[in-house]
Write a protein that holds these residues in place. Structure first.
Motif, PDB file in Angstrom:
ATOM      1  N   THR A  42       0.735  -1.349  -0.131  1.00  0.00           N
ATOM      2  CA  THR A  42       0.060  -0.022   0.110  1.00  0.00           C
ATOM      3  C   THR A  42       0.922   1.177   0.019  1.00  0.00           C
ATOM      4  OG1 THR A  42      -1.835  -1.142   1.330  1.00  0.00           O
ATOM      5  CG2 THR A  42      -1.850   1.059   1.240  1.00  0.00           C
ATOM      6  N   LEU A  43       1.794   1.282   0.844  1.00  0.00           N
ATOM      7  CA  LEU A  43       2.678   2.424   0.896  1.00  0.00           C
ATOM      8  C   LEU A  43       3.620   2.608  -0.262  1.00  0.00           C
ATOM      9  CD1 LEU A  43       3.785   2.397   4.673  1.00  0.00           C
ATOM     10  CD2 LEU A  43       2.394   4.022   3.891  1.00  0.00           C
ATOM     11  N   LEU A  44       3.812   1.494  -0.967  1.00  0.00           N
ATOM     12  CA  LEU A  44       4.642   1.929  -2.516  1.00  0.00           C
ATOM     13  C   LEU A  44       3.842   2.574  -3.421  1.00  0.00           C
ATOM     14  CD1 LEU A  44       6.683  -1.446  -2.587  1.00  0.00           C
ATOM     15  CD2 LEU A  44       7.665   0.872  -2.073  1.00  0.00           C
ATOM     16  N   GLY A  45       2.366   2.686  -3.041  1.00  0.00           N
ATOM     17  CA  GLY A  45       1.520   3.607  -3.935  1.00  0.00           C
ATOM     18  C   GLY A  45       2.036   4.805  -3.959  1.00  0.00           C
ATOM     19  N   ALA A  46       2.827   5.408  -2.948  1.00  0.00           N
ATOM     20  CA  ALA A  46       3.200   6.676  -3.184  1.00  0.00           C
ATOM     21  C   ALA A  46       4.022   6.894  -4.285  1.00  0.00           C
ATOM     22  CB  ALA A  46       4.029   6.903  -1.796  1.00  0.00           C
ATOM     23  N   HIS A  47       4.730   5.884  -4.947  1.00  0.00           N
ATOM     24  CA  HIS A  47       5.378   6.065  -5.965  1.00  0.00           C
ATOM     25  C   HIS A  47       4.845   6.412  -7.242  1.00  0.00           C
ATOM     26  CE1 HIS A  47       8.977   3.295  -4.297  1.00  0.00           C
ATOM     27  NE2 HIS A  47       8.652   4.502  -3.646  1.00  0.00           N
ATOM     28  N   ASP A 107      -2.427   8.676  -6.590  1.00  0.00           N
ATOM     29  CA  ASP A 107      -3.810   8.059  -7.077  1.00  0.00           C
ATOM     30  C   ASP A 107      -3.272   6.286  -7.426  1.00  0.00           C
ATOM     31  OD1 ASP A 107      -2.682   7.777  -9.525  1.00  0.00           O
ATOM     32  OD2 ASP A 107      -3.929   9.246 -10.446  1.00  0.00           O
ATOM     33  N   ASN A 108      -4.187   5.488  -7.789  1.00  0.00           N
ATOM     34  CA  ASN A 108      -4.183   4.395  -8.062  1.00  0.00           C
ATOM     35  C   ASN A 108      -3.137   3.757  -9.258  1.00  0.00           C
ATOM     36  OD1 ASN A 108      -6.040   4.774  -9.696  1.00  0.00           O
ATOM     37  ND2 ASN A 108      -7.098   2.661  -9.402  1.00  0.00           N
ATOM     38  N   SER A 109      -2.880   4.819 -10.029  1.00  0.00           N
ATOM     39  CA  SER A 109      -2.059   4.490 -11.412  1.00  0.00           C
ATOM     40  C   SER A 109      -0.974   3.934 -11.342  1.00  0.00           C
ATOM     41  CB  SER A 109      -1.759   5.927 -12.068  1.00  0.00           C
ATOM     42  OG  SER A 109      -1.002   6.682 -11.484  1.00  0.00           O
ATOM     43  N   PHE A 110      -0.318   3.930  -9.975  1.00  0.00           N
ATOM     44  CA  PHE A 110       1.145   3.024  -9.858  1.00  0.00           C
ATOM     45  C   PHE A 110       0.803   1.661 -10.000  1.00  0.00           C
ATOM     46  CE2 PHE A 110       3.012   0.732  -6.446  1.00  0.00           C
ATOM     47  CZ  PHE A 110       4.497   0.823  -7.057  1.00  0.00           C
ATOM     48  N   PHE A 111      -0.360   1.179  -9.478  1.00  0.00           N
ATOM     49  CA  PHE A 111      -0.741  -0.362  -9.499  1.00  0.00           C
ATOM     50  C   PHE A 111      -1.036  -0.851 -11.125  1.00  0.00           C
ATOM     51  CE2 PHE A 111      -1.766   1.185  -5.352  1.00  0.00           C
ATOM     52  CZ  PHE A 111      -0.815   0.684  -4.649  1.00  0.00           C
ATOM     53  N   HIS A 112      -1.608   0.228 -11.958  1.00  0.00           N
ATOM     54  CA  HIS A 112      -1.462  -0.080 -13.289  1.00  0.00           C
ATOM     55  C   HIS A 112      -0.245  -0.378 -13.869  1.00  0.00           C
ATOM     56  CE1 HIS A 112      -5.913   0.435 -13.737  1.00  0.00           C
ATOM     57  NE2 HIS A 112      -5.964   1.598 -12.946  1.00  0.00           N
ATOM     58  N   SER A 113       0.771   0.577 -13.670  1.00  0.00           N
ATOM     59  CA  SER A 113       2.131   0.269 -13.947  1.00  0.00           C
ATOM     60  C   SER A 113       2.720  -0.897 -13.953  1.00  0.00           C
ATOM     61  CB  SER A 113       3.059   1.613 -13.371  1.00  0.00           C
ATOM     62  OG  SER A 113       2.654   2.840 -13.733  1.00  0.00           O
ATOM     63  N   TYR A 138      -6.668  -2.668  -5.947  1.00  0.00           N
ATOM     64  CA  TYR A 138      -6.281  -1.163  -5.946  1.00  0.00           C
ATOM     65  C   TYR A 138      -6.535  -0.518  -7.229  1.00  0.00           C
ATOM     66  CZ  TYR A 138      -4.320  -1.673  -1.190  1.00  0.00           C
ATOM     67  OH  TYR A 138      -4.127  -1.846   0.147  1.00  0.00           O
ATOM     68  N   SER A 139      -6.067  -1.196  -8.421  1.00  0.00           N
ATOM     69  CA  SER A 139      -6.167  -0.806  -9.854  1.00  0.00           C
ATOM     70  C   SER A 139      -7.431  -0.651 -10.432  1.00  0.00           C
ATOM     71  CB  SER A 139      -5.448  -1.911 -10.555  1.00  0.00           C
ATOM     72  OG  SER A 139      -5.969  -3.071 -10.669  1.00  0.00           O
ATOM     73  N   THR A 140      -8.438  -1.169  -9.722  1.00  0.00           N
ATOM     74  CA  THR A 140      -9.749  -1.211  -9.991  1.00  0.00           C
ATOM     75  C   THR A 140     -11.082  -0.438  -9.007  1.00  0.00           C
ATOM     76  OG1 THR A 140     -10.582  -3.339  -8.940  1.00  0.00           O
ATOM     77  CG2 THR A 140      -9.718  -3.273 -11.430  1.00  0.00           C
ATOM     78  N   ARG A 141     -10.154  -0.119  -7.800  1.00  0.00           N
ATOM     79  CA  ARG A 141     -11.132   0.349  -6.667  1.00  0.00           C
ATOM     80  C   ARG A 141     -10.134   1.467  -6.032  1.00  0.00           C
ATOM     81  NH1 ARG A 141     -13.248  -4.003  -2.798  1.00  0.00           N
ATOM     82  NH2 ARG A 141     -14.145  -2.099  -1.991  1.00  0.00           N
ATOM     83  N   PRO A 142     -10.006   2.738  -6.796  1.00  0.00           N
ATOM     84  CA  PRO A 142      -9.154   3.792  -6.209  1.00  0.00           C
ATOM     85  C   PRO A 142      -9.600   4.312  -4.848  1.00  0.00           C
ATOM     86  CG  PRO A 142     -10.753   4.554  -7.916  1.00  0.00           C
ATOM     87  CD  PRO A 142     -10.682   3.355  -7.973  1.00  0.00           C
ATOM     88  N   GLY A 143     -10.693   4.088  -4.464  1.00  0.00           N
ATOM     89  CA  GLY A 143     -11.187   4.455  -3.199  1.00  0.00           C
ATOM     90  C   GLY A 143     -10.728   3.523  -2.080  1.00  0.00           C
TER      91      GLY A 143
END
Length: 328
Positions: free
Chosen positions: A180-185, A253-259, A286-291
Motif C-alpha cells: 500500500t505505501l509503495l503506492g506513493a510511487h 492515485d492508483n495509477s502506480f498499480f496499473h504500471s 487497488y487498480s480497479t478500486r481507487p477508493g
C-alpha cells in the motif's frame, strides 16, 4: 513460549505508542499549529508540485530509523555524522519546508510543536493536496536527540519482496502495508541511479530486466544513458517520473498499480509486487478500486506515523529542527 511472550510485548508496545498520541494535541498549547503547516505546504506545492513526494520520502526515512522522532532532520555535528549523510538519504528533500514551518511555529508558540510532528503533519497535508485523500493524524510526538549514519539500514530499491517485508516487519508493518505505501510511487521523481541496472545489466546478466515493458525500457534508456563510470554523483544524476503510466505524475492515485500490472514499474521492488499471491491480489483490487487504495493508504500512513514515537518526557521539543537543544 518465549517467542510468544516477545510477540505479545511487541504488540503491547505498539498499542501503547499509538495511544500515547492524540488528535488535536496542540488545540490549547498552539491552536493554529495545523493550519500553519497546511498553509505552508499548499504554498510550496504551488511552486513545486513534486514536494508532497519529497515529504513522503522524508517522513518514511525518518520513521524507519529510530522511529518517527525527526532524527533524519538533524545535521552532522562535530565527529558525529548524521542520518541524512547516509547514501540512501542523500537524495532526500523537503528539509527547507520543515525549517520554514518550524520558524513560523516558533514565532507563534515557542518550544511547543515538535519537528517530528511538523514532518508528519506536512506529509499528511502533502498527501491530501496531491489527491491522496485526507486522514486524521494523532500528534504529540517529541524529537529525538540522536542521529547517526551507522543506524541507517533501509530496504534497497532492488530488494526482493521477501527482504523488503522482513525490513518492514522490524517496524511492525506488514506485507499489505508495504504494498500500500509503495503506492506513493505514483508521484514524484526517481534518480536513474536507483534502477540503472534494470536497463543494462540486470543482476549481472549484461541484459535488461526481461520483466520490463519494452517501450518503457526504450524511454528510460534515452533518459538514463549507460553509465561510463562506477562513481555516481547524485546531484548530477538524471531523474525520471516515478510513474511512467500516469499523465498526472503529481497526483497520488492508483495509477502506480496499473504500471506494475503492465510491466512499467521503474524500480525492481515495485515490479516484483506483481509476482506474489497476496500482493498481486492487492494490486488487482487497488487498480480497479481507487477508493479502497486511498482508504488503505491513509490507514497505513497513520500506522507508519506511530512507529517508535517519543512522548511524555522522552526526547525534547527542538527549537531548531537541524540541531538538538543546547544544555545549560
Amino acid at each position: 513460549m518465549a517467542a510468544f511472550l516477545t510477540s505479545l510485548l511487541s504488540l503491547a508496545l505498539v498499542v501503547f505508542t499509538a495511544l500515547s498520541l492524540e488528535l488535536n494535541f496542540y488545540r490549547n498549547s498552539c491552536p493554529q499549529a495545523e493550519a500553519v503547516v497546511r498553509k505552508a505546504v499548499e504554498e510550496h506545492f504551488l511552486r513545486d508540485p513534486s514536494i508532497p513526494a519529497g515529504l513522503l520520502r522524508l517522513h518514511f526515512h525518518d520513521c524507519f530509523i529510530r522511529g518517527c522522532d525527526g532524527s533524519v532532520l538533524l545535521d552532522s555535528n562535530g565527529n558525529n555524522i548524521a542520518e541524512k549523510e547516509a547514501p540512501p538519504n542523500l537524495s532526500l528533500r523537503g528539509f527547507e519546508v520543515i525549517d520554514e514551518i518550524k520558524g513560523k511555529l516558533e514565532r507563534e508558540c515557542r518550544g511547543t510543536v515538535s519537528c517530528a510532528d511538523i514532518l508528519a503533519l506536512a506529509t499528511r497535508d502533502g498527501v491530501a493536496i496531491s489527491g491522496g485523500g485526507t486522514y486524521d493524524l494523532p500528534t504529540g510526538r517529541r524529537d529525538g536527540t540522536v542521529s547517526t549514519i551507522t543506524d541507517v539500514h533501509l530496504p534497497d530499491p532492488a530488494s526482493s519482496v521477501a527482504d523488503a517485508v522482513a525490513a518492514f516487519q522490524t517496524i511492525n508493518l506488514t506485507l499489505a502495508d508495504l504494498t500500500t505505501l509503495l503506492g506513493a510511487h505514483s508521484v514524484g521523481f526517481c534518480h536513474c541511479l536507483f534502477f540503472i541496472d534494470r536497463l543494462y545489466d540486470f543482476k549481472g546478466t549484461g541484459f535488461p530486466d526481461p520483466d520490463m515493458d519494452p517501450t518503457t525500457l526504450d524511454i528510460l534508456r534515452k533518459k538514463c544513458p549507460r553509465p561510463t563510470t562506477q562513481i555516481f554523483n547524485i546531484s548530477s544524476d538524471p531523474k525520471v517520473f516515478m510513474n511512467q503510466m500516469s499523465s498526472t505524475p503529481f497526483t497520488l492515485d492508483n495509477s502506480f498499480f496499473h504500471s506494475i500490472l503492465n510491466g512499467r514499474a521503474v524500480l525492481q521492488l515495485d515490479q516484483e509486487l506483481g509476482f506474489t499471491d497476496l500482493t498481486s491480489n492487492l494490486l488487482a483490487r487497488y487498480s480497479t478500486r481507487p477508493g479502497a487504495f486511498r482508504w488503505m493508504f491513509a490507514k497505513s500512513m497513520i500506522k507508519l506515523g506511530n512507529v517508535g514515537v517519543l512522548t511524555g518526557q522522552a526526547g525534547e521539543i527542538r527549537l531548531n529542527c537541524r540541531e538538538v537543544n543546547q544544555r545549560h
